[in-house]
Enzyme design. Structure first.
Site, PDB file in Angstrom:
ATOM      1  N   CYS A  41       0.821  -1.222   0.000  1.00  0.00           N
ATOM      2  CA  CYS A  41       0.000   0.000   0.000  1.00  0.00           C
ATOM      3  C   CYS A  41       0.856   1.274   0.000  1.00  0.00           C
ATOM      4  O   CYS A  41       1.692   1.473   0.881  1.00  0.00           O
ATOM      5  CB  CYS A  41      -0.902  -0.012   1.233  1.00  0.00           C
ATOM      6  N   VAL A  81      -5.696   0.518   5.818  1.00  0.00           N
ATOM      7  CA  VAL A  81      -4.300   0.622   6.250  1.00  0.00           C
ATOM      8  C   VAL A  81      -3.686   1.838   5.563  1.00  0.00           C
ATOM      9  O   VAL A  81      -4.099   2.167   4.438  1.00  0.00           O
ATOM     10  CB  VAL A  81      -3.492  -0.655   5.907  1.00  0.00           C
ATOM     11  N   SER A  94      -2.968   8.366   6.571  1.00  0.00           N
ATOM     12  CA  SER A  94      -1.507   8.365   6.482  1.00  0.00           C
ATOM     13  C   SER A  94      -0.875   9.734   6.769  1.00  0.00           C
ATOM     14  O   SER A  94       0.146   9.809   7.454  1.00  0.00           O
ATOM     15  CB  SER A  94      -1.073   7.855   5.108  1.00  0.00           C
TER      16      SER A  94
HETATM   17  N1  LIG Z   1      -6.788   8.066   2.986  1.00  0.00           N
HETATM   18  C1  LIG Z   1      -6.203   6.833   3.474  1.00  0.00           C
HETATM   19  C2  LIG Z   1      -6.207   5.804   2.354  1.00  0.00           C
HETATM   20  C3  LIG Z   1      -5.710   4.447   2.823  1.00  0.00           C
HETATM   21  C4  LIG Z   1      -6.138   3.348   1.844  1.00  0.00           C
HETATM   22  O1  LIG Z   1      -7.002   3.546   0.975  1.00  0.00           O
HETATM   23  N2  LIG Z   1      -5.518   2.161   1.992  1.00  0.00           N
HETATM   24  C5  LIG Z   1      -5.930   1.048   1.172  1.00  0.00           C
HETATM   25  C6  LIG Z   1      -4.772   0.132   0.837  1.00  0.00           C
HETATM   26  S1  LIG Z   1      -3.599   0.941  -0.214  1.00  0.00           S
HETATM   27  C7  LIG Z   1      -6.949   0.213   1.940  1.00  0.00           C
HETATM   28  O2  LIG Z   1      -6.794   0.007   3.132  1.00  0.00           O
HETATM   29  N3  LIG Z   1      -7.978  -0.258   1.255  1.00  0.00           N
HETATM   30  C8  LIG Z   1      -8.994  -1.100   1.820  1.00  0.00           C
HETATM   31  C9  LIG Z   1     -10.331  -0.886   1.204  1.00  0.00           C
HETATM   32  O3  LIG Z   1     -10.450  -0.131   0.228  1.00  0.00           O
HETATM   33  O4  LIG Z   1     -11.327  -1.439   1.736  1.00  0.00           O
HETATM   34  C10 LIG Z   1      -4.802   7.139   4.010  1.00  0.00           C
HETATM   35  O5  LIG Z   1      -4.171   8.091   3.513  1.00  0.00           O
HETATM   36  O6  LIG Z   1      -4.364   6.476   4.957  1.00  0.00           O
END
Ligand SMILES: N[C@@H](CCC(=O)N[C@@H](CS)C(=O)NCC(=O)O)C(=O)O
Length: 257
Positions: A41, A81, A94
């Site tokens: 990720c 995550v 993040s």
């Molecule tokens: N805005 C979040 C985005 C985090 C994100 O989208 N992570 C993805 C993995 S790269 C995730 O956990 N996806 C799970 C899902 O879409 O259910 C950040 O900056 O932490």
């Protein structure tokens, strides 16, 4: 209807490989700070690189955010995550995590928002300095503050007008309130004395270009009050009688609380 279970991305390779594998293997031991991660990720990599840069001890926990385990959902109802667990409290998003790490571990590794810790304590050491007989001391704290401003200006994009280029970024807004208050030294501590011209380089003219861009930025201009009403507040700092946390930290020789 597709469920999370058959989300196309649920068919993930299960763990980090290549260079990342060694780091993961080295961060399996129990730690109070836990990073719930997906090795693939990019948002995780933001927080992960900051942890590594600052050499903060952490425990790496691999989860599949497309098969959200309860351990993740308990901390972050959206099940994304990166999610951080710190003293049993969750933290996610993040960019928020990166700023938190910067604040919570000021003595670890490089300052990734260096302008903040460097400028503000130096501003206050100068403003709160009580010269008594020691004029040399006043000169020293002034030179130190000017030096910090100059270092900052030297790091700017050469054209600007903002720190990183034509558009403002977080760095501008983090430092702007102090740049907007440099006039306090017209009233206290015998002036700041930014050189009118650059003898050897263009650093101070770059600084002035930045200062002007900040002053003209509507969000900064529109959140600024009349000088006369700031004065009594800064008088207390200049007399070193202010009782704010910042004033006390400065008296104790510490940085921003
Ligand atoms: N805005 C979040 C985005 C985090 C994100 O989208 N992570 C993805 C993995 S790269 C995730 O956990 N996806 C799970 C899902 O879409 O259910 C950040 O900056 O932490």
């Amino acid at each position: 209807m597709a469920t999370k279970q058959d989300h196309p991305d649920s068919n993930l390779f299960p763990h980090a490989t290549g260079p990342a594998k060694a780091i993961v293997d080295n961060h399996q031991a129990e730690q109070p700070l836990k990073l719930y991660s997906g090795w693939f990720c990019p948002f995780v990599q933001r927080a992960w690189t900051v942890l590594e840069e600052k050499k903060i001890p952490y425990q790496y926990i691999e989860v599949n955010p497309y098969h959200k385990p309860d351990s993740l959902l308990k901390l972050n109802p959206r099940g994304l995550v990166p999610t951080l667990q710190y003293d049993n409290k969750p933290l996610y998003e993040s960019t928020v995590i990166c700023e938190f790490l910067e604040d919570a571990y000021p003595d670890h590794g490089p300052h990734l928002l260096p302008e903040d810790p460097r400028i503000i304590p130096a501003f206050h050491r100068f403003l709160q300095y009580q010269p008594m007989e020691d004029k040399e001391g006043l000169k020293e704290v002034r030179e130190d503050f000017l030096g910090k401003l100059k270092e900052l200006a030297a790091e700017m994009d050469p054209n600007g007008p903002f720190f990183l280029g034509s558009e403002p970024s977080l760095i501008d807004f983090v430092v702007a309130p102090w740049v907007m208050r440099l006039w306090v030294f017209d009233h206290f501590k015998e002036g700041l004395g930014i050189p009118e011209s650059d003898a050897d380089d263009k650093v101070w003219s770059r600084f002035r270009k930045w200062q002007k861009a900040l002053q003209e930025r509507p969000s900064i201009h529109d959140t600024t009050s009349e000088t006369e009403h700031y004065l009594p507040i800064y008088q207390r700092y200049a007399d070193n009688t202010a009782q704010s946390e910042l004033a006390k930290a400065t008296r104790k020789g510490r940085g921003v609380p």
